[in-house]
Design a protein around this motif. Structure first.
Motif, mmCIF file in Angstrom:
data_model
loop_
_atom_site.group_PDB
_atom_site.id
_atom_site.type_symbol
_atom_site.label_atom_id
_atom_site.label_comp_id
_atom_site.label_asym_id
_atom_site.label_seq_id
_atom_site.Cartn_x
_atom_site.Cartn_y
_atom_site.Cartn_z
ATOM 1 N N VAL A 159 -0.410 -4.648 0.756
ATOM 2 C CA VAL A 159 0.319 -5.534 1.837
ATOM 3 C C VAL A 159 -0.754 -6.410 2.231
ATOM 4 O O VAL A 159 -1.733 -6.077 2.889
ATOM 5 N N VAL A 180 6.095 2.706 7.457
ATOM 6 C CA VAL A 180 5.285 1.756 6.679
ATOM 7 C C VAL A 180 4.423 2.578 5.950
ATOM 8 O O VAL A 180 3.849 2.250 4.916
ATOM 9 N N ILE A 202 4.913 3.017 2.172
ATOM 10 C CA ILE A 202 4.812 1.585 1.428
ATOM 11 C C ILE A 202 3.386 2.044 0.400
ATOM 12 O O ILE A 202 2.513 2.552 0.806
ATOM 13 N N MET A 224 8.987 -5.405 4.283
ATOM 14 C CA MET A 224 8.409 -4.279 4.627
ATOM 15 C C MET A 224 9.292 -3.072 4.631
ATOM 16 O O MET A 224 9.270 -2.056 3.906
ATOM 17 N N CYS A 257 3.102 -7.189 -1.152
ATOM 18 C CA CYS A 257 3.751 -8.255 0.059
ATOM 19 C C CYS A 257 2.955 -8.877 0.649
ATOM 20 O O CYS A 257 1.876 -8.455 1.030
ATOM 21 N N HIS A 260 8.138 -5.079 11.967
ATOM 22 C CA HIS A 260 8.212 -3.817 11.289
ATOM 23 C C HIS A 260 9.355 -2.996 11.977
ATOM 24 O O HIS A 260 9.578 -1.708 11.877
ATOM 25 N N ALA A 295 9.728 -2.617 0.844
ATOM 26 C CA ALA A 295 8.567 -1.760 0.211
ATOM 27 C C ALA A 295 8.525 -0.380 0.691
ATOM 28 O O ALA A 295 8.318 0.563 -0.027
ATOM 29 N N ALA A 296 9.022 -0.013 1.741
ATOM 30 C CA ALA A 296 9.018 1.340 2.367
ATOM 31 C C ALA A 296 10.296 1.934 2.029
ATOM 32 O O ALA A 296 10.163 3.189 1.814
#
Length: 428
Positions: free
Chosen positions: A321, A314, A317, A244, A258, A265, A247-248
Motif C-alpha cells: 500500500v 487495515v 491488508i 482500503m 493499492c 480509512h 483490500a482489507a
C-alpha cells in the motif's frame, strides 16, 4: 536600413502527455529586455485560465523558462513548468472554478504568448505566440465504455497486444465519472477502469455495495488484455477509502497493490458509502468556514475517525500500500488517518507493506503533475446537498512540487509491484 528580426518562440515538444515537461524558449529579443511569458487556456466549460512570468532576456537576447528566473507573475524563480502548474482563472472569473478535462479524446490546448514589458501586458498584442497540445490519452490507447453486470465506468487499454497490469481507479465524493487519470495511467502502461460509483445509484446494503466493487475489479481481471494476477487499486479521498475497504475486507478479490491519495480509512462496519456520510452528518456542527466562507470538513471527519471502532482494520491488508497525503489537507484528517493506518499495520506485522509520502503545505487534491492547484472549489455538499465552496488546502508551489514528486514515486511503486516479480506480501 537594418530590418528588425521578430522574436522566435519555441515550445518543445509541441505535443506531449500532461505529465511530461516542455522547454519554452524565446530568441531574437533585444539583450536585457523585460518580457512577459503568458499561458492561456480556454476550458471545456468556456472559462479562461492563465499563468505568467516576468523575465529579462540575457546578453544574447534569449529567455529560457527552464534556465532563467521569473521575477514576478503567478510564479517566481526557476520554474520550468510554472506556466502550467500556476494557472488560475483570469481576473473577473466566477469563484470556485476547477480545471478538469472531461473529453480525454481531445488535447488541452495551451497558448503560450510573449509580450514586451511586464506591466499591462494584457492590453497589448503579443510579440509571438505558439499553441501546444497536452494530452491525457496517448496515441493508440483504447477507450471502452463499460455498462456491464451493473458496473458503470470507462476502461482504458494501453496500445499494443498486452497483456497489461490493471487498475481500478476511483475518485472522491464529488461523484460522477472522471476519466482523465485513468487515461493517463493507460498511457503509462496500465489497463485502467475509471469507475462511477458514488453517484451511480445508492445500493441497498453494504454487501451489495461490496459486490459492485468486486464485480468492477473482476471485469478488469477477466479482460483478455489484462494480467489476471496483476490488478491493483487506485483511489483519491473517498476512492482511497474504497480501495482500503476492498483490500482489507473482500475475500473475493486479491489486489496486487493499492495507491491511496489523501488517505481515508473511516468506514463504520456494516454501512454503505451513503451511510458513512450519514454518520459524518451527526457531527455536522463541527464543520467550520474560513474568512472567505470556504467550508472546512476536517474537524467533522476527525470526530468520527477518533472512535477506533469507526475505522477499517487495515491490519488485514495483505498487499503493498502506498499512502500519499498533504500536511495542509483541510478537507479530511489525512495526516492523522495515515498515522493510524501505519500504527495498525505495524501492530499486525504488516509495516513492510506500507509506503508513506507526506508533503508539507500540500492540500487534499493531489492530482497528476503540472495540474493547477485548487485551494478551494465549488462542491455539492454530500450531506446537505447545498452548493458550497469547499476548502481543500495547500499552497500553490509546495502543492505543485507534491504532485510532481508523488506521481513519479507512484509510477515507481506501480512498476515495482505490477510489472516486476511478486512483491512483498504478508504471510497469511
Amino acid at each position: 536600413m537594418s530590418q528588425v528580426v521578430p522574436p522566435i518562440l519555441s515550445v518543445l515538444p509541441t505535443r506531449a502527455l500532461v505529465d511530461e515537461t516542455f522547454q519554452v524558449q524565446v530568441e531574437n529579443l533585444p539583450p536585457g529586455s523585460p518580457v512577459t511569458l503568458h499561458s492561456l487556456h480556454l476550458s471545456e466549460d468556456q472559462h479562461y485560465w492563465e499563468a505568467y512570468g516576468y523575465y529579462f532576456s540575457n546578453y544574447q537576447g534569449t529567455v529560457s523558462v527552464s534556465d532563467d528566473l521569473s521575477f514576478g507573475g503567478t510564479y517566481t524563480g526557476k520554474e520550468p513548468m510554472g506556466l502550467l502548474w500556476s494557472m488560475r482563472p483570469v481576473p473577473g472569473s466566477r469563484k470556485g472554478l476547477r480545471l478538469r478535462k472531461m473529453n480525454v479524446c481531445t488535447p488541452m490546448l495551451i497558448n503560450i504568448l510573449v509580450y514586451s514589458g511586464h506591466e499591462g501586458f494584457r492590453d497589448q498584442a503579443p510579440l509571438v505566440s505558439v499553441v501546444t497540445e497536452r494530452w491525457y490519452m496517448a496515441p493508440g490507447v483504447q477507450r471502452i465504455e463499460i455498462r456491464e453486470k451493473g458496473v458503470q465506468g470507462t476502461l482504458f487499454i494501453p496500445p499494443g497486444p498486452g497483456p497489461f497490469p490493471g487498475l481500478l481507479d476511483m475518485w472522491g465524493g464529488g461523484g460522477g465519472l472522471v476519466e482523465y487519470r485513468s487515461a493517463l495511467l493507460a498511457s503509462r502502461g496500465y489497463a485502467a477502469l475509471a469507475l462511477n460509483y458514488f453517484s451511480a445509484g445508492e445500493r441497498q446494503s453494504a454487501e451489495l455495495e461490496l459486490k459492485y466493487f468486486e464485480t468492477a475489479f473482476n471485469l478488469i481481471k477477466d479482460h483478455p488484455q489484462v494480467m489476471p494476477d496483476r490488478v491493483g487499486l487506485f483511489g483519491l479521498s473517498l476512492g482511497s477509502l474504497v480501495s482500503m475497504y476492498l483490500a482489507a475486507e473482500s475475500t473475493a478479490i486479491e489486489p496486487r497493490c493499492c495507491v491511496c491519495i489523501s488517505a481515508n480509512h473511516t468506514y463504520p462496519h456494516g454501512l454503505t458509502i451513503s451511510g458513512v456520510y450519514r454518520e459524518l452528518s451527526k457531527n455536522f456542527h463541527l464543520v467550520r468556514v474560513d474568512e472567505n466562507n470556504h467550508v472546512i470538513w476536517r474537524d467533522m471527519a476527525l470526530a468520527v475517525m477518533s472512535d477506533p471502532s469507526n475505522n477499517l482494520n487495515v491490519g488485514k491488508i495483505n498487499c503493498p500500500v502506498m499512502v500519499v497525503n498533504g500536511s495542509d489537507d483541510q478537507n479530511w484528517p489525512s495526516v492523522e488517518s495515515a498515522e493510524d493506518i501505519a500504527v495498525r499495520m505495524r501492530a499486525a506485522g504488516k509495516d513492510h507493506l506500507l509506503t508513506r509520502l507526506e508533503y508539507p503545505d500540500a492540500g487534499h487534491l493531489i492530482e497528476p503533475p503540472f495540474s493547477p492547484h485548487f485551494r478551494a472549489t465549488n462542491f455539492i455538499e454530500s450531506i446537505t446537498k447545498e452548493k458550497v465552496i469547499m476548502l481543500w488546502g495547500g499552497q500553490s508551489k509546495p502543492h505543485a512540487d507534491a504532485q510532481e514528486d508523488s506521481w513519479r514515486k507512484i509510477q515507481s511503486f506501480l512498476q515495482l509491484h505490477m510489472y516486476s516479480s511478486p512483491g512483498p506480501r504478508a504471510k497469511l
